[in-house]
Scaffold this motif. Structure first.
Motif: not given
Length: 219
Positions: A6-12, A188-201
């Motif tokens: 339902d996101s025009p940004t992600l679709e584009y 307003c784009l809410w990406l509520d699940r960042p990649p599981e591998w993404y962290g401090w490093k």
């Protein structure tokens, strides 16, 4: 990963073969995390090769996630070209580099290269990124001080974005780090699940970065 339909940004973005996507915000506002989240949310971005320009952090990323390059001209056709903290390689007053950058951006449509960059302030970054080709600006939170030094044509958009994101987070309870504003689609784009591998490093991937004696960003 949940794919929002339902996101025009992600679709584009899913159909964007070439162009420039700039993620703008103050430090520690999850600019990089937003970029890598987009690479997970959008199927076409996830599957494309990723070229990282003068980036020392690839050892902290999943194996085979991308390939390192020393020059924009080394990006292979059909790649995403990732430029973290673009002002370190393409400052606003590097006129010689600007000519080379403009030449490169003039042919990314032929190479089907989609450029992604993170930026803390466009006033410190070559404006060719924001005026050439098909361009999408994604706002993260920006401090009042940073906005006061922004380019006039960008500053108003930053103020509006701060207000929209603040209202959105207040109404939804969303963590502001995970919310962006895209003026092109007024979303307003809410990406509520960042990649599981993404962290401090990964968020500090340039911690040990040192420029070479000759910066080769656009050689």
């Amino acid at each position: 990963m949940r794919i929002r339909d339902d996101s025009p940004t992600l679709e584009y973005l899913d159909g964007m073969g070439y162009g420039i996507v700039s993620i703008l915000g103050s430090g520690k506002t999850f600019k990089s995390g937003t970029m890598y989240s987009l690479f997970e949310y959008v199927p076409s971005l996830k599957s494309r090769p990723k070229a990282f320009l003068r980036f020392s952090g690839l050892p902290f990323f999943p194996e085979g996630y991308g390939y390192a390059i020393d020059s924009i001209w080394d990006a292979e056709p059909d790649s995403l070209l990732v430029i973290e903290d673009a002002n370190r390689l393409f400052p606003s007053r590097a006129s010689g580099r600007t000519a080379d950058l403009q030449e490169f951006l003039g042919i990314i449509s032929h190479k089907d290269i989609l450029v992604f960059l993170t930026v803390q302030n466009t006033a410190n970054t070559d404006m060719a990124f924001f005026r050439d080709q098909d361009s999408i600006l994604i706002h993260k939170r920006m401090s009042p001080t940073a906005i006061s030094y922004e380019r006039p044509e960008i500053a108003g958009s930053c103020l509006d974005a701060n207000a929209y994101m603040s209202d959105f987070c207040g109404n939804t309870g969303a963590d502001w780090h995970l919310v962006s504003f895209v003026p092109r689609f007024h979303e307003c784009l809410w990406l509520d699940r960042p990649p599981e591998w993404y962290g401090w490093k990964q968020s500090h991937a340039l911690r040990d970065y040192r420029p070479s004696e000759k910066v080769k960003g656009a050689d």
